[in-house]
Design an enzyme around this catalytic site. Structure first.
Site, mmCIF file in Angstrom:
data_model
loop_
_atom_site.group_PDB
_atom_site.id
_atom_site.type_symbol
_atom_site.label_atom_id
_atom_site.label_comp_id
_atom_site.label_asym_id
_atom_site.label_seq_id
_atom_site.Cartn_x
_atom_site.Cartn_y
_atom_site.Cartn_z
ATOM 1 N N ILE A 94 39.696 39.121 45.026
ATOM 2 C CA ILE A 94 38.494 38.524 44.428
ATOM 3 C C ILE A 94 38.164 39.228 43.114
ATOM 4 O O ILE A 94 37.866 38.584 42.095
ATOM 5 C CB ILE A 94 37.304 38.610 45.401
ATOM 6 C CG1 ILE A 94 37.578 37.793 46.664
ATOM 7 C CG2 ILE A 94 36.020 38.125 44.729
ATOM 8 C CD1 ILE A 94 36.596 38.052 47.790
ATOM 9 N N TYR B 202 39.711 28.507 42.021
ATOM 10 C CA TYR B 202 39.239 29.868 42.274
ATOM 11 C C TYR B 202 39.722 30.360 43.639
ATOM 12 O O TYR B 202 40.303 31.454 43.758
ATOM 13 C CB TYR B 202 37.713 29.869 42.205
ATOM 14 C CG TYR B 202 37.025 31.170 42.509
ATOM 15 C CD1 TYR B 202 36.859 32.130 41.522
ATOM 16 C CD2 TYR B 202 36.498 31.423 43.772
ATOM 17 C CE1 TYR B 202 36.191 33.323 41.790
ATOM 18 C CE2 TYR B 202 35.834 32.606 44.048
ATOM 19 C CZ TYR B 202 35.684 33.551 43.054
ATOM 20 O OH TYR B 202 35.023 34.723 43.328
ATOM 21 N N GLN C 83 40.522 38.172 40.382
ATOM 22 C CA GLN C 83 40.174 36.834 39.909
ATOM 23 C C GLN C 83 38.942 36.882 39.013
ATOM 24 O O GLN C 83 38.851 36.161 38.017
ATOM 25 C CB GLN C 83 39.927 35.907 41.102
ATOM 26 C CG GLN C 83 39.356 34.546 40.762
ATOM 27 C CD GLN C 83 40.297 33.692 39.924
ATOM 28 O OE1 GLN C 83 41.513 33.869 39.961
ATOM 29 N NE2 GLN C 83 39.744 32.753 39.157
ATOM 30 N N GLU C 84 38.000 37.746 39.353
ATOM 31 C CA GLU C 84 36.755 37.832 38.588
ATOM 32 C C GLU C 84 36.938 38.556 37.253
ATOM 33 O O GLU C 84 36.457 38.089 36.214
ATOM 34 C CB GLU C 84 35.681 38.557 39.419
ATOM 35 C CG GLU C 84 35.176 37.783 40.624
ATOM 36 C CD GLU C 84 34.303 36.601 40.239
ATOM 37 O OE1 GLU C 84 33.923 36.491 39.063
ATOM 38 O OE2 GLU C 84 34.000 35.777 41.125
ATOM 39 N N SER C 85 37.629 39.697 37.266
ATOM 40 C CA SER C 85 37.626 40.554 36.068
ATOM 41 C C SER C 85 38.972 41.151 35.692
ATOM 42 O O SER C 85 39.054 41.920 34.740
ATOM 43 C CB SER C 85 36.655 41.720 36.298
ATOM 44 O OG SER C 85 37.164 42.586 37.311
#
Length: 484
Positions: free
Chosen positions: A308, A438, A311-313
């Site tokens: 996660i 996502y 995927q976010e940063s």
């Protein structure tokens, strides 16, 4: 009277002949019925398999893999315990089946005509093909006629017979059977540039690409073929009947679809550049943050939390976006305040808050949703908001799907951005296609972490050096000297 006597003698002889002809079949049936009974009596189903990233492997939480989960479900159906026996290769697997050491062989096994003469087939449950692979950046062969080096292939399949069939058209085609390496290990050798080519099952190729994106498919050697479990004997028996009923139920009830979704449906999303960058980040960046993901995982798998965050940063603790989200988990200011953290760009605070927020979202997912799917609904809410996730469930129900089934809801997420639907939704328009991607990305990233460490651990456990070309696996059997 004489005619009657002759008829009696003839009838008696016919009965004796019939008994003689039927008896072996009866013995065979009795033997196979005893196998089913033996499973019940010992209270255990023994399934043979081969270690690979799809079928069977040992993860952080124990045994895992498509064949493991399906075997476990079949054992539950039979009301017995499950024992998995991992073999080194397909040849050992079929030897064990022939020697009655296992009840079923389950290892992503394609239909094999020769094996079907000796063993019994379970129902088909998906399909795959044989593919020739090479290292990306090297010259791509267009057909078998361009293969000048010997193909190096793993033991235990009908691939040698398939290649024999091509020798009439390609008389210079040669191959070597590897005695000591699995199919996955040969794929890794291609990625490392130690061997030029191999031929492997398309599902296994896609799985290894998630940790070694240098592997490239040149072409399909065969059309798609069905994948089966193999059972002892080639006649009808109780065990096959039970398996047929179980598989039909698993297909109709969606069990097989859910397991496939978990282990390989995301393979179609493979992107070489993205995956190469990601694998490099696993190697270079993840070790720094892995202890934090593990510390704050809560009820989650730390590798999911890490996926996660990537995927976010991309594991950048100072990441920012024009919309105001910041940090490793890209938290909004409101979420940071709700989770009571002061600095969103502090990696530890961000990971802790992101995990706590995700656990809260999971608690908001309706109880009717199966436990294993709740995380995907929660991640959808994490990406586009809880209200839009609930809208996706309502829309799925209105369209005749199951709002508790992730596969049904997932395919409808893009519809939240379509004008014919969103005016009638409680929370209106949402970029559902982004939420879809996502979640798919996170599943792919998580599986890559799992398999990256599994491959690394297997390599560390190998009792042989692997740094130079002199350490190519030996011995090899030339197809001109011995055919399988």
């Amino acid at each position: 009277m004489k005619g009657l006597l002759l008829r009696i003698i003839a009838a008696f002889a016919l009965v004796l002949w019939a008994i003689d002809m039927v008896f072996p079949w009866q013995q065979m049936m009795r033997s196979e019925e005893n196998r089913y009974n033996a499973i019940q009596q010992r209270g255990k189903l023994v399934v043979g398999t081969v270690n690979n990233p799809v079928s069977y492997f040992i993860g952080n939480e124990g045994q895992a893999g498509l064949e493991y989960e399906l075997s476990r479900a079949f054992a539950d159906y039979l009301g017995v315990e499950l024992e998995m026996k991992a073999m080194d290769n397909g040849e050992q697997l079929f030897d064990a089946l022939e020697d009655n050491e296992i009840d079923i062989a389950a290892a992503n096994l394609l239909y094999q005509a020769k094996k079907a003469e000796t063993f019994q087939l379970g129902p088909a449950y998906y399909s795959a093909s044989w593919q020739l692979v090479y290292r990306k950046g090297e010259s791509r062969p267009q057909s078998l006629s361009q293969i000048k080096d010997k193909l190096i292939i793993a033991r235990g399949s009908e691939l040698p017979l398939i290649l024999q069939g091509y020798q009439t058209k390609y008389p210079n085609l040669k191959w070597q059977l590897e005695n000591n390496q699995t199919q996955e290990e040969l794929l890794l050798q291609v990625a490392q540039g130690k061997i030029k080519y191999t031929v492997a099952n398309s599902i296994d190729v896609s799985a290894v690409q998630q940790v070694r994106p240098e592997i490239a498919v040149a072409f399909d050697v065969t059309d798609e073929a069905s994948v089966h479990w193999y059972l002892p004997n080639n006649s009808y028996n109780e065990l096959q009947a039970a398996l047929l009923d179980f598989m039909n139920t698993a297909l109709e009830g969606g069990l097989i679809a859910r397991i496939e979704e978990k282990y390989f449906n995301h393979f179609s999303q493979f992107d070489y550049v993205d995956m190469r960058q990601y694998v490099q980040a696993i190697n270079d960046i993840l070790p720094k943050y892995a202890p934090l993901f593990d510390r704050y995982k809560g009820d989650l798998d730390w590798r999911l939390l890490a996926a996660i965050a990537y995927q976010e940063s991309h594991w950048n603790e100072n990441a920012t976006s024009p919309t105001g989200v910041r940090g490793m988990m890209m938290l909004t200011k409101d979420t940071a305040e709700r989770m009571k953290i002061a600095d969103r760009t502090d990696a530890e605070q961000s990971i802790k808050a992101g995990s706590e927020y995700l656990h809260w979202l999971i608690s908001q997912v309706p109880d009717s949703i199966p436990k294993e799917d709740r995380i995907w609904f929660a991640l959808t809410g994490y990406n586009m908001g809880l209200g839009h996730m609930l809208d996706a469930r309502r829309l799925t129900k209105n369209l005749g799907g199951d709002p508790d089934n992730w596969l049904d809801v997932k395919k409808n997420l893009p519809l939240l951005a379509e004008k014919r639907y969103y005016p009638n939704l409680k929370y209106g328009y949402a970029r559902g296609y982004e939420a879809f991607q996502y979640v798919e990305n996170i599943r792919r990233y998580m599986n890559s972490i799992i398999n990256y460490y599994r491959v690394q651990e297997n390599a560390d456990n190998k009792d042989k050096p692997s740094e130079t070309d002199e350490n190519l696996p030996l011995p090899l059997t030339d197809n001109q000297e011995k055919q399988e």
